[in-house]
Design an enzyme around this catalytic site. Structure first.
Site, short mmCIF file in Angstrom:
data_model
loop_
_atom_site.label_atom_id
_atom_site.label_comp_id
_atom_site.label_asym_id
_atom_site.label_seq_id
_atom_site.Cartn_x
_atom_site.Cartn_y
_atom_site.Cartn_z
N ARG A 132 0.89 -1.27 0.05
CA ARG A 132 -0.01 -0.05 -0.08
C ARG A 132 0.90 1.10 -0.12
O ARG A 132 2.08 1.27 0.66
CB ARG A 132 -0.84 0.14 1.15
CG ARG A 132 -2.17 -0.86 1.21
CD ARG A 132 -2.95 -0.16 -0.19
NE ARG A 132 -4.49 -0.84 -0.07
CZ ARG A 132 -4.66 -1.73 -1.16
NH1 ARG A 132 -3.76 -2.18 -1.93
NH2 ARG A 132 -5.73 -2.51 -1.22
N HIS A 150 -0.85 0.76 -10.41
CA HIS A 150 -1.65 -0.19 -9.62
C HIS A 150 -2.01 -1.36 -10.65
O HIS A 150 -3.21 -1.65 -10.70
CB HIS A 150 -3.02 0.51 -9.17
CG HIS A 150 -3.02 -0.26 -7.62
ND1 HIS A 150 -3.14 0.45 -6.52
CD2 HIS A 150 -3.70 -1.52 -7.21
CE1 HIS A 150 -3.44 -0.32 -5.38
NE2 HIS A 150 -3.57 -1.26 -5.99
N GLU A 192 -3.68 7.11 -3.08
CA GLU A 192 -4.73 6.29 -3.24
C GLU A 192 -5.25 5.72 -2.14
O GLU A 192 -6.59 5.09 -2.33
CB GLU A 192 -4.30 5.11 -4.22
CG GLU A 192 -3.56 5.10 -5.44
CD GLU A 192 -3.05 3.78 -6.23
OE1 GLU A 192 -3.68 3.28 -7.00
OE2 GLU A 192 -1.92 3.34 -5.56
#
Length: 323
Positions: A230, A285, A259
């Site tokens: 992440r 991503h 994000e």
């Protein structure tokens, strides 16, 4: 009749599965709906298939009084307030396994691209290639020490793939898990020894900015850092400083701080200094962006959603029936 909202385009076979369970309103894409458009669709929705660009909290739930289930077509659901969903009686499901192998493949690919100057080499060829010249020397995985931070499903899959590259040693950093053939160690000790560090860490309170100035300052000079976990696990401004000082050899990422929608103080863009740095490699991503895999993820999410609406057990339930 059930009303089902799908906030991104899905494959035709998946759409037909959902239509058998109710009326479907689908975003034709590719851009996410604006917040007010999504809210209008959710106002009378019974089910919602959600994606990485979505988030859910108490405010969203208050405006969706009929909502009974949210089926996430993704693995990491940190953008979804599970406690608020449980209090509202909304069942949340996710897809835990199908993203593992493609994400692990991409992690290794990013590591190689960053350490072997693939982007710079590509640009050099396109600018006019006169034949081999002694330039763009980098670091190979063979004979290197690699630290894998996070030994969940993705981290273990990364370890399994690294074994075929002849690494000198693979270090594992995870206080909650281990893996055969991996030497367990702490984060700072691992990064002090490693030529590469690959992050496969979920976003939690204790992992936000896990990689900061202090950790990077104690790392082995020239470390190649890869993030497929992440974005907010890394302090991106600290990465810029480490790159500028040559403490960090390269940074590659498939995920970014901007994000992480559920963090109210998240940045709204990737730092320009990071985007423009010559020793970075980025993908948008793409961890699960394999056509076959995406269809399987969507179908699994659809099965979860249909099961919830029909009152059957939900295979991949993330929230309990009661708060």
């Amino acid at each position: 009749m059930n009303r089902i909202v799908v906030s991104q385009p899905i494959h035709a076979e998946v759409l037909e599965t959902l239509r058998a369970a109710g009326e479907v309103v689908m975003n034709p894409g590719p851009e996410p709906w604006a917040a007010e458009v999504l809210a209008r669709h959710l106002r009378d929705a019974d089910g919602w298939m959600a994606f990485m660009t979505d988030r859910i909290d108490a405010q969203v739930l208050a405006a969706a009084p009929r909502l009974r289930t949210v089926a996430c077509a993704l693995k990491g659901y940190d953008n979804f307030d599970l406690a608020a969903c449980a209090r509202a009686g909304v069942l949340v499901s996710f897809v835990p396994d199908l993203l593992t192998e493609p994400t692990a493949e991409l992690a290794v690919g990013l590591a190689i691209a960053a350490a072997r100057h693939v982007l710079a080499g590509d640009q050099a060829v396109r600018a006019g290639f006169a034949g081999w010249r002694p330039a763009f020397y980098g670091t190979g995985l063979h004979g290197s020490t690699v630290a894998v931070v996070g030994l969940g499903a993705v981290g273990r899959a990364i370890v399994d793939r690294l074994r075929g590259f002849g690494c000198a040693e693979i270090l594992g950093v995870d206080p909650r898990a281990d893996h055969p053939g991996v030497r367990a160690t702490g984060l700072r000790a691992a990064l002090a020894q490693a030529h590469y560090a690959i992050l496969a860490v979920p976003l939690m309170a204790e992992t936000r900015h896990l990689i900061d100035d202090g950790v990077l300052g104690a790392a082995r000079p020239g470390l190649v850092l890869v993030n497929v976990g992440r974005g907010s696990v890394v302090d991106e401004h600290a990465v810029v400083r480490a790159l500028d000082s040559d403490q960090l050899g390269a940074y590659a990422a498939d995920v970014f701080e901007m994000e992480d929608w559920n963090l109210p103080d998240r940045p709204r863009a990737i730092p320009a200094a990071l985007l423009n740095h010559p020793r970075t490699v980025f993908t948008p991503h793409l961890g699960s962006a394999v056509r076959r895999v995406r269809q399987e993820i969507e179908m699994r999410a659809a099965d979860n959603l249909v099961a919830a609406l029909s009152g059957r057990p939900v295979p991949d339930l993330a929230t309990p029936l009661q708060p």
